[in-house]
Scaffold this motif. Sequence first.
Motif, mmCIF file in Angstrom:
data_model
loop_
_atom_site.group_PDB
_atom_site.id
_atom_site.type_symbol
_atom_site.label_atom_id
_atom_site.label_comp_id
_atom_site.label_asym_id
_atom_site.label_seq_id
_atom_site.Cartn_x
_atom_site.Cartn_y
_atom_site.Cartn_z
ATOM 1 N N GLU A 535 -3.718 -1.425 3.358
ATOM 2 C CA GLU A 535 -3.947 -1.852 1.973
ATOM 3 C C GLU A 535 -4.215 -0.632 1.089
ATOM 4 O O GLU A 535 -3.696 -0.538 -0.023
ATOM 5 C CB GLU A 535 -5.137 -2.820 1.920
ATOM 6 N N ILE A 536 -5.013 0.308 1.603
ATOM 7 C CA ILE A 536 -5.275 1.545 0.862
ATOM 8 C C ILE A 536 -4.006 2.376 0.760
ATOM 9 O O ILE A 536 -3.639 2.864 -0.318
ATOM 10 C CB ILE A 536 -6.394 2.353 1.550
ATOM 11 N N VAL A 537 -3.301 2.538 1.869
ATOM 12 C CA VAL A 537 -2.077 3.338 1.883
ATOM 13 C C VAL A 537 -1.036 2.746 0.931
ATOM 14 O O VAL A 537 -0.444 3.461 0.109
ATOM 15 C CB VAL A 537 -1.505 3.440 3.314
ATOM 16 N N ASN A 538 -0.809 1.445 1.028
ATOM 17 C CA ASN A 538 0.199 0.791 0.180
ATOM 18 C C ASN A 538 -0.159 0.912 -1.293
ATOM 19 O O ASN A 538 0.706 1.139 -2.145
ATOM 20 C CB ASN A 538 0.340 -0.683 0.556
ATOM 21 N N TYR A 539 -1.447 0.750 -1.586
ATOM 22 C CA TYR A 539 -1.851 0.773 -2.994
ATOM 23 C C TYR A 539 -1.647 2.150 -3.603
ATOM 24 O O TYR A 539 -1.094 2.295 -4.696
ATOM 25 C CB TYR A 539 -3.308 0.343 -3.142
ATOM 26 N N PHE A 540 -2.061 3.201 -2.878
ATOM 27 C CA PHE A 540 -2.000 4.539 -3.466
ATOM 28 C C PHE A 540 -0.613 5.173 -3.372
ATOM 29 O O PHE A 540 -0.284 6.049 -4.163
ATOM 30 C CB PHE A 540 -3.056 5.441 -2.837
ATOM 31 N N THR A 541 0.218 4.739 -2.447
ATOM 32 C CA THR A 541 1.588 5.273 -2.419
ATOM 33 C C THR A 541 2.477 4.585 -3.450
ATOM 34 O O THR A 541 3.516 5.121 -3.825
ATOM 35 C CB THR A 541 2.224 5.107 -1.024
ATOM 36 N N SER A 542 2.091 3.416 -3.907
ATOM 37 C CA SER A 542 2.870 2.714 -4.933
ATOM 38 C C SER A 542 2.103 2.637 -6.252
ATOM 39 O O SER A 542 2.367 1.771 -7.082
ATOM 40 C CB SER A 542 3.215 1.301 -4.452
ATOM 41 N N LYS A 605 -8.961 -2.102 -9.513
ATOM 42 C CA LYS A 605 -8.716 -2.494 -8.124
ATOM 43 C C LYS A 605 -8.529 -1.272 -7.229
ATOM 44 O O LYS A 605 -8.884 -1.284 -6.053
ATOM 45 C CB LYS A 605 -7.482 -3.390 -8.031
ATOM 46 N N ALA A 606 -7.973 -0.197 -7.811
ATOM 47 C CA ALA A 606 -7.773 1.020 -7.021
ATOM 48 C C ALA A 606 -9.110 1.558 -6.535
ATOM 49 O O ALA A 606 -9.248 1.982 -5.387
ATOM 50 C CB ALA A 606 -7.059 2.070 -7.871
ATOM 51 N N VAL A 607 -10.108 1.540 -7.422
ATOM 52 C CA VAL A 607 -11.427 2.047 -7.055
ATOM 53 C C VAL A 607 -12.083 1.103 -6.049
ATOM 54 O O VAL A 607 -12.688 1.529 -5.073
ATOM 55 C CB VAL A 607 -12.303 2.201 -8.318
ATOM 56 N N GLU A 608 -11.946 -0.191 -6.282
ATOM 57 C CA GLU A 608 -12.522 -1.169 -5.362
ATOM 58 C C GLU A 608 -11.910 -1.032 -3.970
ATOM 59 O O GLU A 608 -12.597 -1.164 -2.955
ATOM 60 C CB GLU A 608 -12.282 -2.580 -5.898
ATOM 61 N N THR A 609 -10.588 -0.768 -3.922
ATOM 62 C CA THR A 609 -9.901 -0.617 -2.638
ATOM 63 C C THR A 609 -10.440 0.584 -1.870
ATOM 64 O O THR A 609 -10.658 0.532 -0.660
ATOM 65 C CB THR A 609 -8.387 -0.449 -2.864
ATOM 66 N N ALA A 610 -10.671 1.708 -2.580
ATOM 67 C CA ALA A 610 -11.170 2.916 -1.924
ATOM 68 C C ALA A 610 -12.649 2.818 -1.578
ATOM 69 O O ALA A 610 -13.126 3.486 -0.664
ATOM 70 C CB ALA A 610 -10.931 4.126 -2.823
#
Length: 784
Positions: A535-542, A605-610
């Motif tokens: 989920e982290i990888v997918n979010y930050f690569t896209s 959401k990016a911050v919440e994911t990390a």
Amino acid sequence: MKSKQILILALVFVALIVVVVVSRSSRPGPQTEIKETALAENFEPGQVGYIEFYHGAKPAQKVILEKKDQTWIVPSKYGARADTKRIDSLLNDLRGLSGEARVRDPALFEEFAITQKQAVHLIVRDTGGTEMMHLLLGKAGPDWRSSFVRIAGGNSVYLVNVGLLSRLGVGRPKEGPLTGIEAHRWLDLTLLPGVEADKVVALHLRSPQTELSFERAPGKAEKGSTTPEGVVKEKPGEKGPWKLTTAGIPYAARDRGVDALLKGLLNRRAEDVADPAKEAQYGFEDAKYTATLTFEDKTTKKIVVGRETGKDEREKFYLKIEGDPLPYTVAAYVVERLFEDAGKLLELKVLDIAERDVKSITLDGPEKKIVLERDEKNKWTVREPALPFKETKDAAKRLAEKFLKFEPDDLLNLWKTGEVWVTVSSAYLQLADGGTKEISFSQEIEGTDGDRYAFAEGAKSVFSVRKHTYSQLFPGLTTLFEVELADLNRKDVSTVEVERDGQKFVLKRDPDEGDKWLLEIQGYTFSADRKKVEEIVNYFTSLRPGEVLGKVELAKYGLDKPAVTVKLSDGKETVTIIVGDKEKDGTKYYAAEAESGVVFTIVDKAVETAKVRLSQLAALRIFPLGKDYDSFSLSTAKVSLKAKREEREKDGKKVKVWLETKQLATDEGLTTKRKQLDSDLMRKLIAKVQSSLYATDVLKERPAIYEWIDDWISLGADDENFSLTLHGMRDEKEKARYCTFHGTKDRTPTFAVWFLVRESLLEAIFKEAAKIVESAKLKEPGKK
């Protein structure tokens, strides 16, 4: 058979008879001949002068339609004109009304909802007041085009081939009261009935923003055709274009726009009529919006818009038409369509500069600066900001053309309203001859949905632009560039380093099993949740930025000391995203790509994911699985156990057994006492320690502990030892204890991690150890 049973059967039999009668009454049997009966003989619609209808249970709530001087009106609506077409349609249906008699028994009226109280009463009288018809309307028939009807005073229920309730606009729901018995439904609410658009030769619009006057120019003339006064005669059906006649406004009328406004106005309807006795309260005297139509015969009609009604959630206004004794209420959109933005009625070409005459366009906004430049081949490019991204094809050219042919949405009379404005953004056009042109824009106009004032150098008017128009003129950099932040394939990412809240950890693909992930923190490794990691990888690569600010000062956005840092690597390339402050009054954060220094915004959401808790990211199992442990030690205030597994001879075979070891003081000195333990219980205890002892959280640093060490749990295998030290300090919110987990190999420290471990998990381990200690005591010599 008992009398009670006979009575029940009799009641059932009667009910069945009723059902059969009703079902047969709905439609005739194949061998039954039913004759049509005329219900309105000699009925002439032209003689009708009065109609009323009401629900039998509420006779006071009635709708009355009355003919006065050959015009139908609604008396309860201040004598407003009624919808003549609708009334004529109803009377024509009544003229030929006939039906098939279905039942004649009053006991069955209720089944048809046609009793005095259930039915809708329809009464028709002639112009002299004599009753011509009184019908009771019951249920709808088998289809929507039929209904059950009874003549007042009669016992026959007829099925007629007209849906009379539908004609009246009355609904009969399965549950609840009837609907549609409302007088305003019968009003003719056309604002300008009978007015033809072709007859209008002039239009004057006045609003707080501006005043615009239009006149229709003469149409094409017949050859050599003039009036005695020298006026050219127009061809039949030919109308000339509209012309703006307002002094001081140098713009041409949009012929189609004025025609569309006029035709739309003539088709508009009001919502309702208002009480004429309260007209003084409706704001017509100091109205801010008026429209005046002038006709070929020199007569005029003036439309005046008053204040808001404020009666319900839908925005409505009071409206008055010259010559009409009644005021009306109209929906807000009617007013908006009548007083359109001037940009729809006028060709507001402010600059209209040829592309070849402009060298560059500079956009100065509150957050960023954009410079567009044209080369000798007429190609537009983005000179500033210089970003490491590919420009979107033709985006710079399209943006330049918006300014070259800039047309604002509205024209304003600021000198009349006395409003002031402050420039917050500007566009500077550098001309080929060395001159410049400027268009400036204000802050958002109060009370609007993001509109802004606009002023163009050399123009004699002040304008306004809608929020959408402004956003197109000053777009985000993602419109001009194909922004790709993390140019990594998510499937190739092998390492993710995260730092947030002062804590660092690393996520790595398992080198032995590529579809599995490991969490490394403070020198210790856990098995990570693959779904959470991906989920982290997918979010930050896209990752797609919201707004790109360019290469700006990092400290201004809290990026000099980032709250979150995420570094992704595929072994060849690394991309680092840093996150700073949150937008004021927003849901986005400022972020930057560390390698390029480009600042942008991202959703929260990016911050919440990390920032996901480590306990959600990995199974924080403390003692590693898969090891053949041969020593165990546990010490608390209530229980103490120290055990070691050794080989012993049993029945001529070597077996491994667990022994409790204690050092005792004797006259000869210290001696070690050994006692065999229950191997099954020991196996279960160690399995429980390995499988069920989880950390609630991994602490980012050693806490300030003021209480001494109380307890510990330790497991050893070969030359490797793992020890969990339990401190007296507790986290009351988590109901957990602060612990230190140490690892040693060949007596050399390998790691030290601080955990929070729930009290309930520790207590379960202590209880299992206590069972083993108690079991060993019972086996001592002399014990029973």
